[in-house]
Scaffold this motif. Structure first.
Motif, PDB file in Angstrom:
ATOM      1  N   GLN A  24     -63.154  67.164  80.298  1.00 50.40           N
ATOM      2  CA  GLN A  24     -64.302  66.252  80.257  1.00 50.40           C
ATOM      3  C   GLN A  24     -64.958  66.264  78.882  1.00 50.40           C
ATOM      4  OE1 GLN A  24     -66.874  67.472  83.459  1.00 50.40           O
ATOM      5  NE2 GLN A  24     -65.597  66.495  85.051  1.00 50.40           N
ATOM      6  N   LEU A  25     -65.055  67.459  78.322  1.00 49.58           N
ATOM      7  CA  LEU A  25     -65.701  67.579  77.013  1.00 49.58           C
ATOM      8  C   LEU A  25     -64.899  66.868  75.941  1.00 49.58           C
ATOM      9  CD1 LEU A  25     -67.997  68.872  75.371  1.00 49.58           C
ATOM     10  CD2 LEU A  25     -66.497  70.855  75.007  1.00 49.58           C
ATOM     11  N   LEU A  26     -63.574  67.072  75.963  1.00 50.73           N
ATOM     12  CA  LEU A  26     -62.743  66.462  74.930  1.00 50.73           C
ATOM     13  C   LEU A  26     -62.743  64.933  75.019  1.00 50.73           C
ATOM     14  CD1 LEU A  26     -59.696  68.935  74.936  1.00 50.73           C
ATOM     15  CD2 LEU A  26     -61.592  68.806  73.299  1.00 50.73           C
ATOM     16  N   LYS A  27     -62.979  64.418  76.227  1.00 48.99           N
ATOM     17  CA  LYS A  27     -63.030  62.950  76.382  1.00 48.99           C
ATOM     18  C   LYS A  27     -64.311  62.352  75.822  1.00 48.99           C
ATOM     19  CE  LYS A  27     -60.139  62.724  80.549  1.00 48.99           C
ATOM     20  NZ  LYS A  27     -60.100  62.403  82.001  1.00 48.99           N
ATOM     21  N   THR A  28     -65.312  63.171  75.716  1.00 46.87           N
ATOM     22  CA  THR A  28     -66.617  62.622  75.320  1.00 46.87           C
ATOM     23  C   THR A  28     -67.040  62.986  73.904  1.00 46.87           C
ATOM     24  OG1 THR A  28     -67.707  64.563  76.295  1.00 46.87           O
ATOM     25  CG2 THR A  28     -67.460  62.606  77.696  1.00 46.87           C
ATOM     26  N   ILE A  29     -66.625  64.136  73.403  1.00 44.90           N
ATOM     27  CA  ILE A  29     -67.097  64.575  72.095  1.00 44.90           C
ATOM     28  C   ILE A  29     -66.088  65.519  71.470  1.00 44.90           C
ATOM     29  CG2 ILE A  29     -68.410  66.530  73.041  1.00 44.90           C
ATOM     30  CD1 ILE A  29     -70.504  66.026  70.842  1.00 44.90           C
ATOM     31  N   SER A  30     -65.974  65.442  70.171  1.00 40.80           N
ATOM     32  CA  SER A  30     -65.094  66.359  69.439  1.00 40.80           C
ATOM     33  C   SER A  30     -65.785  67.709  69.281  1.00 40.80           C
ATOM     34  CB  SER A  30     -64.742  65.771  68.073  1.00 40.80           C
ATOM     35  OG  SER A  30     -64.046  66.721  67.289  1.00 40.80           O
ATOM     36  N   ARG A  31     -65.021  68.808  69.377  1.00 40.92           N
ATOM     37  CA  ARG A  31     -65.606  70.131  69.215  1.00 40.92           C
ATOM     38  C   ARG A  31     -66.098  70.359  67.790  1.00 40.92           C
ATOM     39  NH1 ARG A  31     -61.259  74.033  72.182  1.00 40.92           N
ATOM     40  NH2 ARG A  31     -59.852  72.608  71.081  1.00 40.92           N
ATOM     41  N   ARG A  32     -65.618  69.518  66.869  1.00 39.98           N
ATOM     42  CA  ARG A  32     -66.113  69.619  65.489  1.00 39.98           C
ATOM     43  C   ARG A  32     -67.562  69.136  65.363  1.00 39.98           C
ATOM     44  NH1 ARG A  32     -61.557  66.600  62.132  1.00 39.98           N
ATOM     45  NH2 ARG A  32     -61.792  65.233  63.952  1.00 39.98           N
ATOM     46  N   ASN A  33     -68.059  68.541  66.434  1.00 39.25           N
ATOM     47  CA  ASN A  33     -69.453  68.078  66.443  1.00 39.25           C
ATOM     48  C   ASN A  33     -70.329  68.947  67.332  1.00 39.25           C
ATOM     49  OD1 ASN A  33     -69.041  65.888  64.695  1.00 39.25           O
ATOM     50  ND2 ASN A  33     -68.281  64.621  66.382  1.00 39.25           N
ATOM     51  N   ILE A  34     -69.855  70.201  67.604  1.00 37.87           N
ATOM     52  CA  ILE A  34     -70.603  71.120  68.466  1.00 37.87           C
ATOM     53  C   ILE A  34     -70.798  72.445  67.734  1.00 37.87           C
ATOM     54  CG2 ILE A  34     -70.665  72.335  70.686  1.00 37.87           C
ATOM     55  CD1 ILE A  34     -68.738  70.208  71.770  1.00 37.87           C
ATOM     56  N   ALA A  35     -72.028  72.943  67.813  1.00 39.04           N
ATOM     57  CA  ALA A  35     -72.331  74.270  67.252  1.00 39.04           C
ATOM     58  C   ALA A  35     -73.283  74.984  68.199  1.00 39.04           C
ATOM     59  CB  ALA A  35     -72.953  74.148  65.877  1.00 39.04           C
ATOM     60  N   VAL A  36     -73.014  76.307  68.406  1.00 38.56           N
ATOM     61  CA  VAL A  36     -73.860  77.110  69.284  1.00 38.56           C
ATOM     62  C   VAL A  36     -74.430  78.264  68.461  1.00 38.56           C
ATOM     63  CG1 VAL A  36     -73.961  78.505  71.385  1.00 38.56           C
ATOM     64  CG2 VAL A  36     -72.410  76.537  71.268  1.00 38.56           C
ATOM     65  N   PHE A  37     -75.774  78.383  68.509  1.00 40.28           N
ATOM     66  CA  PHE A  37     -76.453  79.415  67.733  1.00 40.28           C
ATOM     67  C   PHE A  37     -77.077  80.425  68.690  1.00 40.28           C
ATOM     68  CE2 PHE A  37     -76.274  75.658  65.109  1.00 40.28           C
ATOM     69  CZ  PHE A  37     -75.958  76.135  63.849  1.00 40.28           C
ATOM     70  N   ASP A  38     -77.039  81.721  68.249  1.00 39.05           N
ATOM     71  CA  ASP A  38     -77.620  82.754  69.099  1.00 39.05           C
ATOM     72  C   ASP A  38     -79.107  82.907  68.801  1.00 39.05           C
ATOM     73  OD1 ASP A  38     -77.761  84.037  66.666  1.00 39.05           O
ATOM     74  OD2 ASP A  38     -76.060  85.374  67.049  1.00 39.05           O
ATOM     75  N   SER A  39     -79.666  83.955  69.352  1.00 35.15           N
ATOM     76  CA  SER A  39     -81.114  84.155  69.201  1.00 35.15           C
ATOM     77  C   SER A  39     -81.530  84.453  67.774  1.00 35.15           C
ATOM     78  CB  SER A  39     -81.574  85.298  70.121  1.00 35.15           C
ATOM     79  OG  SER A  39     -80.882  86.498  69.783  1.00 35.15           O
ATOM     80  N   LYS A  40     -80.574  84.873  66.940  1.00 35.21           N
ATOM     81  CA  LYS A  40     -80.862  85.163  65.528  1.00 35.21           C
ATOM     82  C   LYS A  40     -80.513  83.978  64.626  1.00 35.21           C
ATOM     83  CE  LYS A  40     -80.120  90.136  66.093  1.00 35.21           C
ATOM     84  NZ  LYS A  40     -79.359  91.320  65.641  1.00 35.21           N
ATOM     85  N   ASN A  41     -80.291  82.845  65.245  1.00 40.70           N
ATOM     86  CA  ASN A  41     -79.960  81.601  64.517  1.00 40.70           C
ATOM     87  C   ASN A  41     -78.646  81.703  63.768  1.00 40.70           C
ATOM     88  OD1 ASN A  41     -82.322  80.507  65.452  1.00 40.70           O
ATOM     89  ND2 ASN A  41     -83.481  80.942  63.574  1.00 40.70           N
ATOM     90  N   GLN A  42     -77.770  82.577  64.265  1.00 41.27           N
ATOM     91  CA  GLN A  42     -76.453  82.703  63.686  1.00 41.27           C
ATOM     92  C   GLN A  42     -75.467  81.897  64.543  1.00 41.27           C
ATOM     93  OE1 GLN A  42     -75.867  84.369  60.768  1.00 41.27           O
ATOM     94  NE2 GLN A  42     -78.117  84.655  60.692  1.00 41.27           N
TER      95      GLN A  42
END
Length: 453
Positions: free
Chosen positions: A70-88
């Motif tokens: 489902q994810l690949l049909k809607t958005i490229s993973r190159r347009n996704i970023a996940v940051f932790d609590s330390k903004n890393q």
């Protein structure tokens, strides 16, 4: 610039402003709607990305694979970023993006979700709590397709607006030609007017109310103008026609008197003749003032019509040995009391009775006073030559004489004089045929006791 062209220009300017405002409203409204839709879609993708990256340890492999598809049909993973609590950066394939700042990440944490956009991308951030900790999931979407769609809408609006303006211009010109066609026909009628047809009324049947009002106003103006010119013409005609005789008589008398010395008795005779000529001249001037319309003030007083009629009858019998039968069939004697200038009214009636005597060769005349629908009326019937039908409309004109009156002396002013005097008194005069021969003159007097001049 012609008025119809000016109105076309005004129409274009007005509709240009209207179209510009309407197009702006459409564009901005559609832009905002599509922008909100894009942001909502991006928010849904952020949720899907969070489930894919952060819930992998809590779901089965098949469920995780389904989420991945489902994810690949809607958005490229190159347009996704996940940051932790330390903004890393914790996970995601998005390369470093200078637009994603720690300030934006902190705003997402404070508001649970937030977003912004620039000329290239839509951005959305989601604050997500997981058993692994606290994360901020950020997704982005390219605006190229969105910008192309908006640009296409803008081109469509511009083309439609230009076509609309062209159609409005053509339509306004067409309507202008239709609207001003009656005006053009009126102008063409006026252009054809010359000295002889200047006073003819304008005629326009295929038109609308405003043009009919314009025509009626123009015709009233022309009619009044014609009346004023007629007053001047009448005065000139009457001066040349009526004053020549007494002036010639005065000059002739003076010339004859100068040829030799006269006795006192002869001079008294000459003065008496000059006085009579002067009185005739003064009377002619008074009549000319009335006929030409120059005299506006009259002495209207309460007068008995029957008394004036008897004065006229007595004059006719005394001077013409006329045979006149008078009948008075008036039940309401108050109707006999009218407001009038008695001398003028007597002059008019004398002219009518004089015509009846002359053109009937002194045959009997019937005069009747009667009531007609509670209105006082008077009729004069003679057994004369009558009035031809083709003369009936013109017989009241100054100096006009009927075609069958050539064997009778006259100047053609008696009936016109009477008609003017009756008009001053608001008395209606009509002419009818008295079968088998002769003429009937019918006068209807106004019910009001007040005459307005």
């Amino acid at each position: 610039m012609k008025l119809k062209h000016r109105l076309s220009l005004y129409s274009i300017v007005i509709f240009s402003v209207i179209i510009l405002i309407a197009s702006g409203i459409i564009f901005v409204s559609y832009y905002k709607q599509m922008e909100n839709k894009e942001r909502q879609n991006l928010a849904n993708k952020s949720v899907l990305a969070a489930i894919y990256y952060l819930e992998q340890d809590e779901v089965t492999e098949s469920e995780h694979e389904k989420t991945k598809n489902q994810l690949l049909k809607t958005i490229s993973r190159r347009n996704i970023a996940v940051f932790d609590s330390k903004n890393q950066r914790f996970t995601g394939d998005m390369l470093s993006d200078s637009n994603i700042t720690t300030t934006f990440i902190q705003r997402v944490r404070n508001a649970t979700s937030a977003g912004f956009s620039n000329k290239d991308f839509f951005y959305h951030g989601l604050h997500y709590l997981d058993n692994q900790g606290e994360f901020v999931v950020i997704t982005r979407e390219s605006k190229s397709a969105f910008n192309e769609q908006m640009f296409s809408l803008l081109k469509i609006l511009i083309i439609v607006s230009l076509l609309g303006l062209v159609l409005i211009y053509l339509f306004s010109r067409y309507l202008g030609n239709i609207a001003y066609d009656p005006v053009n026909r009126i102008v063409d009628q006026i252009k054809t007017r010359d000295r002889d047809s200047f006073y003819e009324p304008l005629k326009e049947e295929r038109s609308y109310a405003e043009i009919h009002d314009l025509i009626a106003t123009y015709n009233r103006f022309i009619d009044r103008l014609a009346q004023n010119f007629q007053i001047q013409k009448n005065f000139i005609d009457y001066v040349s026609h009526e004053l020549r005789t007494p002036i010639t008589a005065i000059l002739g008398t003076l010339e004859v008197t100068e040829t030799k010395d006269r006795s006192p008795e002869e001079y008294r005779t000459v003065l008496h003749n000059l006085k009579q000529y002067s009185l005739d001249l003064n009377e002619a001037l008074d009549q000319m003032m009335i006929l030409s319309g120059a005299k506006k003030s009259f002495d209207f007083i309460s007068t008995r019509l029957d008394e004036i009629v008897w004065e006229v009858v007595e004059h006719a019998i005394l001077y013409h040995e006329a045979k006149i039968n008078v009948q008075i069939n008036v039940q309401d004697v108050d109707l006999m009391e009218i407001q009038a200038d008695s001398k003028l009214l007597e002059l008019a009636l004398n002219n009518l009775v004089g015509n009846a005597i002359k053109y009937s060769n002194n045959r009997p005349i019937q005069i009747e006073l009667f009531e007609d629908n509670e209105q006082l009326a008077l009729s004069i019937k003679d057994e004369g030559i009558g009035i031809l039908k083709e003369d009936m409309e013109k017989i009241k004109l100054n100096f006009y004489r009927g075609q069958n009156s050539k064997d009778y002396q006259g100047k053609g002013i008696g009936l016109s004089m009477a008609h003017i005097i009756f008009s001053i008194h608001k008395i209606e005069m009509s002419l009818e045929e008295n079968k088998p021969y002769g003429t009937v003159v019918i006068l209807k007097f106004p019910n009001s006791n007040r005459i307005l001049i």
